[in-house]
Design a protein around this motif. Structure first.
Motif, PDB file in Angstrom:
ATOM      1  N   PRO A   1       0.919  -1.202   0.130  1.00  0.00           N
ATOM      2  CA  PRO A   1      -0.029  -0.040   0.126  1.00  0.00           C
ATOM      3  C   PRO A   1       0.823   1.207   0.092  1.00  0.00           C
ATOM      4  O   PRO A   1       0.321   2.519  -0.509  1.00  0.00           O
ATOM      5  N   GLU A   2       2.058   1.291   0.771  1.00  0.00           N
ATOM      6  CA  GLU A   2       2.827   2.265   0.530  1.00  0.00           C
ATOM      7  C   GLU A   2       3.837   2.584  -0.628  1.00  0.00           C
ATOM      8  O   GLU A   2       4.854   3.124  -0.645  1.00  0.00           O
ATOM      9  N   GLU A   3       3.616   1.540  -1.708  1.00  0.00           N
ATOM     10  CA  GLU A   3       4.278   1.574  -2.603  1.00  0.00           C
ATOM     11  C   GLU A   3       5.641   1.220  -2.422  1.00  0.00           C
ATOM     12  O   GLU A   3       6.672   1.708  -3.186  1.00  0.00           O
ATOM     13  N   LYS A   4       5.842   0.390  -1.379  1.00  0.00           N
ATOM     14  CA  LYS A   4       7.176  -0.384  -1.155  1.00  0.00           C
ATOM     15  C   LYS A   4       6.927  -1.866  -1.245  1.00  0.00           C
ATOM     16  O   LYS A   4       5.845  -2.317  -0.991  1.00  0.00           O
ATOM     17  N   PRO A   5       7.940  -2.692  -1.715  1.00  0.00           N
ATOM     18  CA  PRO A   5       7.825  -3.933  -1.963  1.00  0.00           C
ATOM     19  C   PRO A   5       7.601  -4.798  -0.990  1.00  0.00           C
ATOM     20  O   PRO A   5       8.156  -4.254   0.089  1.00  0.00           O
ATOM     21  N   VAL A   6       6.778  -5.619  -0.892  1.00  0.00           N
ATOM     22  CA  VAL A   6       6.645  -6.543   0.413  1.00  0.00           C
ATOM     23  C   VAL A   6       6.363  -8.007  -0.344  1.00  0.00           C
ATOM     24  O   VAL A   6       6.193  -8.295  -1.197  1.00  0.00           O
ATOM     25  N   ALA A   7       7.006  -9.012   0.693  1.00  0.00           N
ATOM     26  CA  ALA A   7       6.916 -10.550   0.233  1.00  0.00           C
ATOM     27  C   ALA A   7       5.672 -11.151   1.078  1.00  0.00           C
ATOM     28  O   ALA A   7       5.466 -10.701   2.164  1.00  0.00           O
ATOM     29  N   ILE A   8       4.905 -11.891   0.062  1.00  0.00           N
ATOM     30  CA  ILE A   8       3.853 -12.670   0.673  1.00  0.00           C
ATOM     31  C   ILE A   8       4.136 -14.151   0.646  1.00  0.00           C
ATOM     32  O   ILE A   8       4.538 -14.559  -0.794  1.00  0.00           O
ATOM     33  N   ILE A   9       3.971 -14.883   1.732  1.00  0.00           N
ATOM     34  CA  ILE A   9       4.075 -16.370   1.589  1.00  0.00           C
ATOM     35  C   ILE A   9       2.734 -16.811   1.838  1.00  0.00           C
ATOM     36  O   ILE A   9       2.039 -16.452   2.559  1.00  0.00           O
ATOM     37  N   LEU A  10       2.356 -17.796   0.801  1.00  0.00           N
ATOM     38  CA  LEU A  10       1.157 -18.658   1.073  1.00  0.00           C
ATOM     39  C   LEU A  10       1.328 -20.075   0.498  1.00  0.00           C
ATOM     40  O   LEU A  10       2.232 -20.397  -0.075  1.00  0.00           O
ATOM     41  N   PRO A  11       0.608 -20.932   1.120  1.00  0.00           N
ATOM     42  CA  PRO A  11       0.618 -22.465   0.926  1.00  0.00           C
ATOM     43  C   PRO A  11       0.382 -22.564  -0.561  1.00  0.00           C
ATOM     44  O   PRO A  11      -0.290 -21.704  -1.159  1.00  0.00           O
ATOM     45  N   SER A  12       0.896 -23.579  -0.940  1.00  0.00           N
ATOM     46  CA  SER A  12       0.832 -24.118  -2.544  1.00  0.00           C
ATOM     47  C   SER A  12      -0.726 -24.350  -2.897  1.00  0.00           C
ATOM     48  O   SER A  12      -0.742 -24.653  -3.910  1.00  0.00           O
ATOM     49  N   ASN A  13      -1.375 -24.734  -1.776  1.00  0.00           N
ATOM     50  CA  ASN A  13      -2.769 -25.162  -2.017  1.00  0.00           C
ATOM     51  C   ASN A  13      -3.636 -23.927  -2.547  1.00  0.00           C
ATOM     52  O   ASN A  13      -4.771 -24.226  -2.919  1.00  0.00           O
ATOM     53  N   ASN A  14      -2.931 -22.650  -2.501  1.00  0.00           N
ATOM     54  CA  ASN A  14      -3.924 -21.531  -3.260  1.00  0.00           C
ATOM     55  C   ASN A  14      -3.560 -21.525  -4.677  1.00  0.00           C
ATOM     56  O   ASN A  14      -4.065 -20.695  -5.218  1.00  0.00           O
ATOM     57  N   ASP A  15      -2.655 -22.505  -5.300  1.00  0.00           N
ATOM     58  CA  ASP A  15      -2.494 -22.347  -6.646  1.00  0.00           C
ATOM     59  C   ASP A  15      -3.734 -22.475  -7.219  1.00  0.00           C
ATOM     60  O   ASP A  15      -4.740 -23.055  -6.786  1.00  0.00           O
ATOM     61  N   PRO A  16      -3.751 -22.143  -8.584  1.00  0.00           N
ATOM     62  CA  PRO A  16      -4.992 -22.514  -9.339  1.00  0.00           C
ATOM     63  C   PRO A  16      -5.187 -23.881  -9.392  1.00  0.00           C
ATOM     64  O   PRO A  16      -4.389 -24.650  -9.569  1.00  0.00           O
ATOM     65  N   GLN A  17      -6.543 -24.301  -9.352  1.00  0.00           N
ATOM     66  CA  GLN A  17      -6.759 -25.766  -9.525  1.00  0.00           C
ATOM     67  C   GLN A  17      -7.084 -26.307 -10.706  1.00  0.00           C
ATOM     68  O   GLN A  17      -7.822 -25.567 -11.372  1.00  0.00           O
ATOM     69  N   PRO A  18      -6.961 -27.584 -10.952  1.00  0.00           N
ATOM     70  CA  PRO A  18      -7.619 -28.086 -12.260  1.00  0.00           C
ATOM     71  C   PRO A  18      -8.827 -28.114 -12.660  1.00  0.00           C
ATOM     72  O   PRO A  18      -9.621 -27.890 -11.510  1.00  0.00           O
ATOM     73  N   LEU A  19      -9.564 -27.937 -13.719  1.00  0.00           N
ATOM     74  CA  LEU A  19     -10.990 -28.042 -14.035  1.00  0.00           C
ATOM     75  C   LEU A  19     -11.598 -29.128 -13.630  1.00  0.00           C
ATOM     76  O   LEU A  19     -11.077 -30.343 -13.654  1.00  0.00           O
ATOM     77  N   THR A  20     -12.729 -29.066 -12.977  1.00  0.00           N
ATOM     78  CA  THR A  20     -13.536 -30.058 -12.650  1.00  0.00           C
ATOM     79  C   THR A  20     -13.965 -30.803 -13.744  1.00  0.00           C
ATOM     80  O   THR A  20     -13.996 -30.274 -15.086  1.00  0.00           O
ATOM     81  N   ARG A  21     -14.653 -31.919 -13.705  1.00  0.00           N
ATOM     82  CA  ARG A  21     -15.308 -32.857 -14.754  1.00  0.00           C
ATOM     83  C   ARG A  21     -16.487 -31.845 -15.238  1.00  0.00           C
ATOM     84  O   ARG A  21     -16.544 -31.881 -16.679  1.00  0.00           O
ATOM     85  N   GLY A  22     -17.221 -31.151 -14.354  1.00  0.00           N
ATOM     86  CA  GLY A  22     -18.257 -30.361 -15.026  1.00  0.00           C
ATOM     87  C   GLY A  22     -17.926 -29.094 -15.719  1.00  0.00           C
ATOM     88  O   GLY A  22     -18.473 -28.912 -16.875  1.00  0.00           O
ATOM     89  N   GLU A  23     -16.713 -28.489 -15.303  1.00  0.00           N
ATOM     90  CA  GLU A  23     -16.122 -27.590 -16.262  1.00  0.00           C
ATOM     91  C   GLU A  23     -15.811 -28.070 -17.724  1.00  0.00           C
ATOM     92  O   GLU A  23     -15.935 -27.175 -18.271  1.00  0.00           O
ATOM     93  N   LYS A  24     -15.081 -29.198 -17.617  1.00  0.00           N
ATOM     94  CA  LYS A  24     -14.662 -29.757 -18.797  1.00  0.00           C
ATOM     95  C   LYS A  24     -15.757 -30.038 -19.558  1.00  0.00           C
ATOM     96  O   LYS A  24     -15.658 -29.858 -21.114  1.00  0.00           O
TER      97      LYS A  24
END
Length: 493
Positions: free
Chosen positions: A205-228
């Motif tokens: 917010p202060e236009e200064k770089p910040v590092a964010i650490i998040l678990p890898s389970n927040n990665d984009p998930q594969p499409l479900t069968r319904g979405e396919k």
């Protein structure tokens, strides 16, 4: 005009709906902010229909454009309230989880203090205050390991703040090249904790770089069968609408004359060559940057065959350069194929060609008009001009490319703006684009394409792309120039 019984029934329905809304308001108050936001959503969803019923009962009929504008407006407000509701729910969830984490930590502290190993001593050695550590969802031992990868020569940590399932690390970026710093930190994180966490380097917010650490389970998930399955249904639907659009260009209804399938096939194939070239452009550039893409969700259109496809990123983007390259490659490939078809069609055009178009056909686009003047010359003085079918296909391809280059949300144009100018400018560009599309649709209600496209953006593509792993490093000047060129191409088309 409704008769007496219909009017009475309508009034009863409206009164019952109002009573239900009043009853739900009374119940929602006990749930505080979350309850009120949910109630407001139900009001926004219900009131337009009550308005239409009331007007119909009074003998007042709205045209389709007015109905669509009311629908889009209420849908926009419904989406806005939904976002506020999700944010409030997430905040309440995090507060509850933090409260439980605090209780667990306090219980653990009592147990450890009995052995002379208090939490405070271990935390003070790591540079984190006890109040901060108690609410960090990441386990304390892993948090220490994560902090250990940062140093005075890369990123010097000054503050640790809980964030979702991870932490925000404020500090000072010491390296001169954010790209190199991010690569070093990510490699260290991978070496020490494997694939469990992701490191984002973003502007705070202060236009200064910040590092964010998040678990890898927040990665984009594969499409479900319904979405396919939906992607496959949309693919076949768009094939049908491309044939129907070709039939309209040939002045017949494909659905009532399916036996004329052969006549529509060449134009449909030409349009699909543009769509496939567009998607191949995305795919090839994504492979170059080692980014996975989802199945394309094609958007059918009876007027022009198809609006292109919605393609999601199935993995995290390494940086804004990758976002630009992948987003730009699709329209670039589609535009090249479309222009070649347009030029080829104009060269092959002669007296008695398959299509006769009014001269205004070439006056609605600066790009198409300029190319036509160069090739056709004096032939444009005639009120009706004979053109080869490839000309029409090339024009359709350019229209589809231009629509996808609009600077809004997760359209290719919106992603390009986000990559070059950042998220704030991209958000403003999205709002401005939707407003302009709404004004154009209101001025020209006879052409439903613009309003249809505005609705598609509002419901499916309005959100910005999720942040890249390295949001600090901006694309270079050559990419910025190509981005401006793509926006100019959209306007010129």
């Amino acid at each position: 005009m409704f008769n007496g019984s219909e009017t009475t029934a309508t009034v009863i329905i409206i009164l019952v709906a109002i009573a239900i809304l009043g009853w739900s308001l009374n119940r929602s108050r006990s749930y505080g902010k979350l309850g009120m936001l949910a109630w407001l959503q139900s009001v926004v969803f219900t009131v337009p229909w009550l308005l239409f019923l009331g007007l119909f009962a009074a003998g007042i009929y709205l045209n389709i454009v007015s109905i669509l504008f009311v629908f889009v407006g209420s849908a926009g407000l419904y989406i806005f309230l939904g976002k506020r509701l999700r944010d409030a729910g997430e905040e309440a969830f995090l507060q509850e989880r933090a409260k439980k984490a605090l209780e667990n930590q306090l219980q653990g502290s009592d147990a450890q203090n009995s052995d002379g190993q208090g939490i405070t001593r271990s935390e003070s050695s790591s540079g984190i205050s006890p109040e901060e550590t108690k609410v960090v969802p990441i386990p304390a031992e892993e948090l220490k390991i994560i902090q250990g990868i940062f140093g005075i020569d890369t990123f010097f940590i000054t503050e640790t703040i809980p964030y979702q399932e991870g932490v925000i690390l404020k500090g000072n970026l010491r390296g001169h090249n954010p790209e190199i710093v991010h690569a070093q930190l990510s490699a260290s994180l991978q070496e020490r904790l494997g694939d469990r966490y992701r490191l984002f380097l973003v502007e705070g917010p202060e236009e200064k770089p910040v590092a964010i650490i998040l678990p890898s389970n927040n990665d984009p998930q594969p499409l479900t069968r319904g979405e396919k399955g939906l992607a496959i249904v949309l693919l076949f639907t768009t094939i049908v609408t491309s044939l129907a659009a070709a039939g309209l260009l040939l002045n017949f209804d494909f659905f009532t004359n399916p036996e004329r399938f052969g006549e529509t096939l060449p134009i449909s194939i030409g349009l699909w060559l543009v769509l496939i070239a567009h998607e191949l452009g995305h795919l090839l550039m994504a492979k170059r940057h080692q980014v996975r893409l989802s199945f394309p969700f094609f958007i059918p259109s009876l007027q022009i065959g198809g609006f292109g496809a919605i393609t999601r990123f199935a993995s995290l983007l390494p940086g804004r350069k990758a976002l630009f390259d992948i987003s730009f490659a699709g329209p670039a490939a589609g535009a090249i194929v479309s222009v070649l078809m347009l030029i080829g069609g104009l060269i092959l055009s002669h007296q008695g060609s398959g299509f006769q178009v009014p001269v205004q056909f070439f006056q609605g686009s600066i790009l198409v008009g300029t190319i036509a003047r160069i090739i056709l010359g004096s032939a444009l003085q005639e009120p009706l001009i004979d053109v080869h079918p490839l000309t029409i296909v090339g024009w359709l391809g350019l229209v589809v490319t231009a629509l996808n280059l609009m600077p809004a949300g997760q359209l290719d144009g919106g992603r390009i703006v986000q990559a070059i100018y950042g998220r704030t400018i991209a958000q403003r560009a999205t709002i401005a684009t939707l407003v302009i599309l709404g004004i154009v649709a209101l001025i020209n209600p006879a052409n439903p394409i613009i309003l249809y496209w505005a609705i598609v953006i509002l419901f499916l593509q309005r959100s910005l792309e999720r942040p890249s792993l390295n949001e600090i490093t901006e694309p270079d000047d050559s990419r910025a120039i190509l981005g401006l060129l793509s926006l100019f191409w959209m306007v010129a088309t």
